[in-house]
Design a protein around this motif. Structure first.
Motif, mmCIF file in Angstrom:
data_model
loop_
_atom_site.group_PDB
_atom_site.id
_atom_site.type_symbol
_atom_site.label_atom_id
_atom_site.label_comp_id
_atom_site.label_asym_id
_atom_site.label_seq_id
_atom_site.Cartn_x
_atom_site.Cartn_y
_atom_site.Cartn_z
ATOM 1 N N SER A 1 -39.789 -34.580 3.218
ATOM 2 C CA SER A 1 -40.930 -34.775 3.967
ATOM 3 C C SER A 1 -40.615 -35.800 5.221
ATOM 4 N N GLY A 2 -40.045 -36.682 4.838
ATOM 5 C CA GLY A 2 -39.835 -37.789 5.859
ATOM 6 C C GLY A 2 -38.753 -37.320 6.977
ATOM 7 N N LEU A 3 -37.836 -36.540 6.654
ATOM 8 C CA LEU A 3 -37.040 -35.865 7.168
ATOM 9 C C LEU A 3 -37.520 -34.641 8.134
ATOM 10 N N ALA A 4 -38.357 -33.985 7.518
ATOM 11 C CA ALA A 4 -39.081 -32.863 8.336
ATOM 12 C C ALA A 4 -40.011 -33.593 9.617
ATOM 13 N N SER A 5 -40.507 -34.627 9.448
ATOM 14 C CA SER A 5 -41.402 -35.030 10.651
ATOM 15 C C SER A 5 -40.559 -36.170 11.499
ATOM 16 N N MET A 6 -39.191 -36.272 11.095
ATOM 17 C CA MET A 6 -38.694 -37.343 11.838
ATOM 18 C C MET A 6 -38.432 -37.276 13.265
ATOM 19 N N GLY A 7 -38.691 -37.992 14.033
ATOM 20 C CA GLY A 7 -38.325 -37.884 15.617
ATOM 21 C C GLY A 7 -37.211 -38.220 15.949
ATOM 22 N N PRO A 8 -36.687 -38.225 17.229
ATOM 23 C CA PRO A 8 -35.167 -38.270 17.543
ATOM 24 C C PRO A 8 -34.516 -39.475 17.128
ATOM 25 N N GLU A 9 -33.094 -39.415 17.263
ATOM 26 C CA GLU A 9 -32.365 -40.537 16.908
ATOM 27 C C GLU A 9 -32.446 -41.396 18.295
ATOM 28 N N PRO A 10 -32.314 -42.639 18.047
ATOM 29 C CA PRO A 10 -32.297 -43.696 19.393
ATOM 30 C C PRO A 10 -31.020 -43.746 20.155
ATOM 31 N N VAL A 11 -30.743 -42.652 20.620
ATOM 32 C CA VAL A 11 -29.574 -42.459 21.616
ATOM 33 C C VAL A 11 -29.850 -41.664 22.738
ATOM 34 N N ALA A 12 -29.202 -41.936 23.906
ATOM 35 C CA ALA A 12 -29.724 -41.228 24.972
ATOM 36 C C ALA A 12 -29.472 -39.588 24.984
ATOM 37 N N THR A 13 -28.680 -39.115 24.343
ATOM 38 C CA THR A 13 -28.537 -37.795 24.072
ATOM 39 C C THR A 13 -29.897 -37.293 23.498
ATOM 40 N N ASP A 14 -30.492 -37.916 22.472
ATOM 41 C CA ASP A 14 -31.543 -37.210 21.815
ATOM 42 C C ASP A 14 -32.910 -37.764 22.172
ATOM 43 N N PHE A 15 -33.021 -38.975 22.446
ATOM 44 C CA PHE A 15 -34.141 -39.585 22.797
ATOM 45 C C PHE A 15 -34.432 -39.737 24.293
ATOM 46 N N THR A 16 -35.386 -38.859 24.853
ATOM 47 C CA THR A 16 -35.710 -38.945 26.303
ATOM 48 C C THR A 16 -36.951 -39.554 26.881
ATOM 49 N N VAL A 17 -36.753 -40.193 27.968
ATOM 50 C CA VAL A 17 -37.887 -40.753 28.549
ATOM 51 C C VAL A 17 -38.937 -39.973 28.627
ATOM 52 N N ALA A 18 -38.905 -38.471 28.824
ATOM 53 C CA ALA A 18 -40.151 -37.626 28.828
ATOM 54 C C ALA A 18 -40.634 -37.438 27.700
ATOM 55 N N ASP A 19 -39.916 -37.096 26.766
ATOM 56 C CA ASP A 19 -40.710 -36.900 25.226
ATOM 57 C C ASP A 19 -41.240 -38.276 24.827
ATOM 58 N N PHE A 20 -40.675 -39.407 24.867
ATOM 59 C CA PHE A 20 -41.101 -40.544 24.657
ATOM 60 C C PHE A 20 -42.490 -40.898 25.345
ATOM 61 N N SER A 21 -42.575 -40.600 26.533
ATOM 62 C CA SER A 21 -43.722 -40.790 27.438
ATOM 63 C C SER A 21 -44.883 -39.864 27.080
ATOM 64 N N ALA A 22 -44.632 -38.663 26.636
ATOM 65 C CA ALA A 22 -45.580 -37.445 25.970
ATOM 66 C C ALA A 22 -46.197 -38.081 24.763
ATOM 67 N N LYS A 23 -45.417 -38.607 23.846
ATOM 68 C CA LYS A 23 -45.690 -39.061 22.744
ATOM 69 C C LYS A 23 -46.650 -40.067 22.842
ATOM 70 N N LEU A 24 -46.272 -40.947 23.715
ATOM 71 C CA LEU A 24 -47.233 -42.315 23.781
ATOM 72 C C LEU A 24 -48.362 -41.860 24.690
ATOM 73 N N ALA A 25 -48.579 -40.945 25.197
ATOM 74 C CA ALA A 25 -49.692 -40.506 25.877
ATOM 75 C C ALA A 25 -50.801 -40.133 24.964
ATOM 76 N N LYS A 26 -50.463 -39.652 23.720
ATOM 77 C CA LYS A 26 -51.179 -39.269 22.725
ATOM 78 C C LYS A 26 -52.100 -40.255 21.843
ATOM 79 N N HIS A 27 -51.620 -41.650 22.102
ATOM 80 C CA HIS A 27 -52.031 -42.656 21.456
ATOM 81 C C HIS A 27 -52.723 -43.789 21.893
ATOM 82 N N LYS A 28 -53.853 -44.232 21.186
ATOM 83 C CA LYS A 28 -54.668 -45.357 21.763
ATOM 84 C C LYS A 28 -54.142 -46.480 20.815
ATOM 85 N N LYS A 29 -53.393 -46.363 19.853
ATOM 86 C CA LYS A 29 -53.069 -47.320 18.803
ATOM 87 C C LYS A 29 -52.148 -48.106 19.422
ATOM 88 N N ALA A 30 -51.992 -49.357 18.941
ATOM 89 C CA ALA A 30 -50.782 -50.418 19.524
ATOM 90 C C ALA A 30 -49.488 -49.936 19.592
#
Length: 281
Positions: free
Chosen positions: A130-159
């Motif tokens: 289950s931990g792998l099924a829900s895992m986000g991108p690896e923290p490298v430029a080819t997988d982890f994009t600013v656009a995707d990161f921004s979209a995820k942060l926009a959904k959260h009011k959490k710290a």
């Protein structure tokens, strides 16, 4: 807990130690670590040979012949080491061992007994674990994009710190690297994630990628008991700026580093460089 740089270093050092070795026996004195049970693990893996070691986030994926993968999560204190003679005494906290045809033995040590191993069909791990099924991108430029990161942060009011610790946001970031990344990006750890400006999102994104790469280059961070599969400590602890440095001057502005709790986790930051959120946020 070993974070991505430490697990990657274990992967690299473990690969050369076990690749090509055939398992002839498996034992344990704490069967709960083996999620499938000792009998099932023996049935699947005895007679198989390790072919390599991959990683996804904080999970090790030990590949074997027969189409099997041993998925290992080190949790808080898990460690691997290779004994050249399987008859040599087990070190304290050794709980699982894989004896090889050449007489050597891979040993898993875990003082907290929190680590877990699953044996799955290779290629099914992203569904079976289950931990792998829900895992986000690896923290490298080819997988982890600013656009995707921004979209995820926009959904959260959490710290923001709690959000980047969530492995579905980005893989492998733990407490140490969250604090260091937020300091480098000049973002207070309690800022609501959806309050970050586009410039701040980009700075944090870039900081996470850079710090992870720097730590991997230095073989990870040893602040407690972490060592790699060769028994060597990491080197990034000498580069830490805020983590574990409460009460010392911030190297950027001279203000004393403070420590608070965010989401139940000890959190280090500079109150001058990382401005606290306002009530409006």
């Amino acid at each position: 807990m070993p974070e991505l740089p430490e697990v990657e270093t274990v992967r690299r050092t473990l690969t050369g130690l076990i690749k090509g070795k055939q398992i002839v026996a498996i034992g344990t004195d704490w069967e709960a670590i083996l999620r499938d049970g000792l009998d099932e693990v023996r049935e699947r893996l005895v007679g198989q040979t390790f072919t390599g070691v991959d990683r996804r986030g904080k999970y090790l994926l030990l590949r074997l012949t027969g189409g099997w993968t041993l998925v290992s999560h080190l949790r808080m204190e898990g460690k691997y080491m290779l004994a050249t003679d399987h008859e040599s005494p087990h070190a304290r906290w050794t709980h699982v061992w894989f004896t090889f045809a050449d007489g050597s033995e891979l040993r898993y040590m875990d003082s907290r007994k929190f680590g877990r191993m699953n044996v799955v069909r290779t290629g099914t791990e992203n569904v079976a674990i289950s931990g792998l099924a829900s895992m986000g991108p690896e923290p490298v430029a080819t997988d982890f994009t600013v656009a995707d990161f921004s979209a995820k942060l926009a959904k959260h009011k959490k710290a923001i710190k709690s959000v980047i610790l969530d492995q579905s946001t980005v893989a492998g970031v733990g407490n140490i690297y969250a604090d260091e990344s937020l300091w480098r990006a000049r973002i207070h750890p309690e800022r609501p994630a959806n309050s970050l400006t586009p410039a701040e999102v980009t700075r944090l994104h870039d900081a996470i990628i850079a710090i992870m790469a720097e730590s991997i280059k230095l073989r990870g961070t040893t602040v407690h008991s972490y060592v790699d599969a060769q028994g060597k400590q990491g080197g990034f602890q000498d580069r830490l700026v805020v983590y574990g440095h409460q009460g010392t001057p911030c190297p950027r502005c001279g203000t004393k580093i403070e420590k608070i709790k965010v989401g139940g986790r000890g959190t280090h930051f500079c109150p001058h460089c990382q401005v606290a959120p306002t009530s409006a946020e």
